[in-house]
Motif scaffolding. Sequence first.
Motif, PDB file in Angstrom:
ATOM      1  N   ARG A 257       0.854  -1.194   0.000  1.00  0.00           N
ATOM      2  CA  ARG A 257       0.000   0.000   0.000  1.00  0.00           C
ATOM      3  C   ARG A 257       0.890   1.243   0.000  1.00  0.00           C
ATOM      4  NH1 ARG A 257      -5.282  -1.352   1.440  1.00  0.00           N
ATOM      5  NH2 ARG A 257      -5.491  -3.534   2.162  1.00  0.00           N
ATOM      6  N   GLY A 258       0.561   2.179  -0.847  1.00  0.00           N
ATOM      7  CA  GLY A 258       1.364   3.396  -0.931  1.00  0.00           C
ATOM      8  C   GLY A 258       0.658   4.452  -1.732  1.00  0.00           C
ATOM      9  N   GLU A 259       1.428   5.288  -2.416  1.00  0.00           N
ATOM     10  CA  GLU A 259       0.844   6.346  -3.221  1.00  0.00           C
ATOM     11  C   GLU A 259       1.743   6.663  -4.407  1.00  0.00           C
ATOM     12  OE1 GLU A 259       0.420   9.916  -0.996  1.00  0.00           O
ATOM     13  OE2 GLU A 259       2.560  10.099  -0.545  1.00  0.00           O
ATOM     14  N   ILE A 260       1.128   7.270  -5.402  1.00  0.00           N
ATOM     15  CA  ILE A 260       1.858   7.739  -6.579  1.00  0.00           C
ATOM     16  C   ILE A 260       1.922   9.261  -6.509  1.00  0.00           C
ATOM     17  CG2 ILE A 260       1.905   7.836  -9.102  1.00  0.00           C
ATOM     18  CD1 ILE A 260       0.200   5.282  -9.122  1.00  0.00           C
ATOM     19  N   ARG A 261       3.134   9.790  -6.610  1.00  0.00           N
ATOM     20  CA  ARG A 261       3.337  11.234  -6.635  1.00  0.00           C
ATOM     21  C   ARG A 261       4.406  11.555  -7.669  1.00  0.00           C
ATOM     22  NH1 ARG A 261      -0.749  11.491  -4.503  1.00  0.00           N
ATOM     23  NH2 ARG A 261      -1.374  12.359  -2.481  1.00  0.00           N
ATOM     24  N   GLY A 262       4.066  12.396  -8.628  1.00  0.00           N
ATOM     25  CA  GLY A 262       5.046  12.796  -9.626  1.00  0.00           C
ATOM     26  C   GLY A 262       5.628  11.635 -10.396  1.00  0.00           C
ATOM     27  N   ALA A 265       5.938   5.684  -7.685  1.00  0.00           N
ATOM     28  CA  ALA A 265       5.164   4.906  -6.721  1.00  0.00           C
ATOM     29  C   ALA A 265       6.031   4.651  -5.493  1.00  0.00           C
ATOM     30  CB  ALA A 265       4.718   3.580  -7.332  1.00  0.00           C
ATOM     31  N   THR A 266       5.507   4.969  -4.319  1.00  0.00           N
ATOM     32  CA  THR A 266       6.218   4.743  -3.064  1.00  0.00           C
ATOM     33  C   THR A 266       5.369   3.864  -2.167  1.00  0.00           C
ATOM     34  OG1 THR A 266       7.276   6.914  -3.210  1.00  0.00           O
ATOM     35  CG2 THR A 266       7.304   5.820  -1.067  1.00  0.00           C
ATOM     36  N   CYS A 267       5.899   2.702  -1.831  1.00  0.00           N
ATOM     37  CA  CYS A 267       5.217   1.757  -0.944  1.00  0.00           C
ATOM     38  C   CYS A 267       6.202   1.385   0.163  1.00  0.00           C
ATOM     39  CB  CYS A 267       4.765   0.520  -1.693  1.00  0.00           C
ATOM     40  SG  CYS A 267       3.601   0.823  -3.042  1.00  0.00           S
ATOM     41  N   THR A 277      -1.782   8.384 -12.690  1.00  0.00           N
ATOM     42  CA  THR A 277      -2.311   9.538 -11.966  1.00  0.00           C
ATOM     43  C   THR A 277      -1.936   9.473 -10.491  1.00  0.00           C
ATOM     44  OG1 THR A 277      -4.193   9.546 -13.487  1.00  0.00           O
ATOM     45  CG2 THR A 277      -4.413  10.833 -11.464  1.00  0.00           C
ATOM     46  N   ASP A 278      -1.608  10.608  -9.917  1.00  0.00           N
ATOM     47  CA  ASP A 278      -1.271  10.676  -8.488  1.00  0.00           C
ATOM     48  C   ASP A 278      -2.443  10.204  -7.630  1.00  0.00           C
ATOM     49  OD1 ASP A 278       1.083  11.743  -9.312  1.00  0.00           O
ATOM     50  OD2 ASP A 278       0.842  13.687  -8.329  1.00  0.00           O
ATOM     51  N   GLY A 279      -2.103   9.551  -6.509  1.00  0.00           N
ATOM     52  CA  GLY A 279      -3.126   9.107  -5.575  1.00  0.00           C
ATOM     53  C   GLY A 279      -2.729   7.816  -4.888  1.00  0.00           C
ATOM     54  N   PRO A 280      -3.562   7.332  -3.971  1.00  0.00           N
ATOM     55  CA  PRO A 280      -3.272   6.082  -3.262  1.00  0.00           C
ATOM     56  C   PRO A 280      -3.296   4.889  -4.206  1.00  0.00           C
ATOM     57  CG  PRO A 280      -5.485   6.845  -2.753  1.00  0.00           C
ATOM     58  CD  PRO A 280      -4.830   7.944  -3.523  1.00  0.00           C
ATOM     59  N   VAL A 281      -2.540   3.862  -3.847  1.00  0.00           N
ATOM     60  CA  VAL A 281      -2.407   2.705  -4.732  1.00  0.00           C
ATOM     61  C   VAL A 281      -2.145   1.458  -3.901  1.00  0.00           C
ATOM     62  CG1 VAL A 281       0.089   2.979  -5.058  1.00  0.00           C
ATOM     63  CG2 VAL A 281      -1.266   1.925  -6.858  1.00  0.00           C
ATOM     64  N   ALA A 354       4.493  -6.597  -9.879  1.00  0.00           N
ATOM     65  CA  ALA A 354       3.709  -5.790  -8.931  1.00  0.00           C
ATOM     66  C   ALA A 354       2.400  -5.428  -9.630  1.00  0.00           C
ATOM     67  CB  ALA A 354       4.485  -4.549  -8.513  1.00  0.00           C
ATOM     68  N   VAL A 355       1.337  -6.176  -9.310  1.00  0.00           N
ATOM     69  CA  VAL A 355       0.060  -6.047 -10.013  1.00  0.00           C
ATOM     70  C   VAL A 355      -0.857  -5.116  -9.225  1.00  0.00           C
ATOM     71  CG1 VAL A 355      -1.958  -7.288 -10.854  1.00  0.00           C
ATOM     72  CG2 VAL A 355       0.298  -8.370 -10.942  1.00  0.00           C
ATOM     73  N   ARG A 356      -1.291  -4.061  -9.881  1.00  0.00           N
ATOM     74  CA  ARG A 356      -2.173  -3.110  -9.199  1.00  0.00           C
ATOM     75  C   ARG A 356      -3.568  -3.730  -8.999  1.00  0.00           C
ATOM     76  NH1 ARG A 356      -2.837   3.349 -10.561  1.00  0.00           N
ATOM     77  NH2 ARG A 356      -4.137   3.847  -8.730  1.00  0.00           N
ATOM     78  N   VAL A 357      -4.101  -3.587  -7.784  1.00  0.00           N
ATOM     79  CA  VAL A 357      -5.415  -4.156  -7.452  1.00  0.00           C
ATOM     80  C   VAL A 357      -6.285  -3.080  -6.824  1.00  0.00           C
ATOM     81  CG1 VAL A 357      -4.544  -6.503  -7.145  1.00  0.00           C
ATOM     82  CG2 VAL A 357      -4.604  -4.962  -5.188  1.00  0.00           C
ATOM     83  N   GLN A 358      -7.592  -3.327  -6.832  1.00  0.00           N
ATOM     84  CA  GLN A 358      -8.533  -2.434  -6.175  1.00  0.00           C
ATOM     85  C   GLN A 358      -8.665  -2.819  -4.705  1.00  0.00           C
ATOM     86  OE1 GLN A 358     -12.265  -2.513  -8.228  1.00  0.00           O
ATOM     87  NE2 GLN A 358     -11.381  -1.983 -10.219  1.00  0.00           N
ATOM     88  N   GLU A 359      -9.138  -1.894  -3.912  1.00  0.00           N
ATOM     89  CA  GLU A 359      -9.372  -2.168  -2.498  1.00  0.00           C
ATOM     90  C   GLU A 359     -10.497  -3.185  -2.336  1.00  0.00           C
ATOM     91  OE1 GLU A 359      -8.695  -2.492   1.093  1.00  0.00           O
ATOM     92  OE2 GLU A 359      -7.688  -0.697   0.362  1.00  0.00           O
TER      93      GLU A 359
END
Length: 359
Positions: A257-262, A265-267, A277-281, A354-359
Amino acid sequence: MSASAANPPEQSTTDGAALLEVRNVAKRFGALDVLKNISLNIASGEFLTLLGESGSGKTTLLRLIAGFEQPSAGEIWMVGERLDILPPYKRRVNTVFQNYALFPHLSARDNVAFGLRVKNTPASEISGRVEEALGMVKMQGFAAARPCKLSGGQQQRIALARALVNRPQLLLLDEPLSALDANLRKQMQSELKSLQREIGITFLFVTHDQEEAMALSDRIALLRDGALEQVAPPREIYAHPATAYTAQFIGQTNLLRGEIRGSIATCGALRWPLEETDGPVIFSLRPEAIRICADGKRQTNEVKCRGSIRQQLYGGSSELLEVDCGSGQTLRVRIPACGPLTGEHEFIFSLADAVRVQE
């Protein structure tokens, strides 16, 4: 969040035509919504598994198809015929129950013949059909034995033969292997899959065991709190889980769990470029996708981090490591068995894993 709400599960069937269609089915018991707007197609000749934890609604859905319960809303169709308005005995559907429900005072042959006799099938036809059904499950040599003289696996085969003798278009199986010991269960999984392929009947199989579902199924329908979370073939649902729940339920994973900024991706301690797009991921990263980086090198499409081994669990051909990466982040890493490891090591994984998933 279930896939039905934000990311509708894939409803394409296998190459066969749709045999069964569940259309917006709901089931309520009093104020409790047990099934919520379920839509699912099952192809002719398909082995589809309803997977989920206790209380997810999988057995309720099976009972609706069998006719033991009626839907509160929605419809069930089978080869162009409305199924949910028919009584159970008029449906080309048979069920194999968890406890097999064999008659203890009858021989295996008579257990298999029972349903045909109830339907007043001509006696001249019964004998041949019973022998055919016993042959399908390779139990001709035990036709005279009573259930108490049969092993758990043999009883399961007789229960299958009793269902198959009615020549159903769809066979429902409600956790039929759960009463067997671990070794016999593995053996029967293989036999069940081979039998289904041989006779070509559509199987709808209920289990809470994800390994069993992965081994047997053409597709898996994962239920969560009465709603479909994801419907996909085993390899797809494992490699590309749609939600965090699916990723955790199907096998082991690291949820990052982390966020995308600029475009980064930082987890926790992990950072990598990501043009989104920036935001939680949230990402799912399987333990076997991470490896020890012996030479310290990495490619541009790889992420590297350093961590201390906190625990090592031996699993025969593999080892499961718990790795402290700092910043409160722990990764599970599965590597080939290599003997005891201690101290700090560098670990690496591919961005594609690293597969992006929904909450």
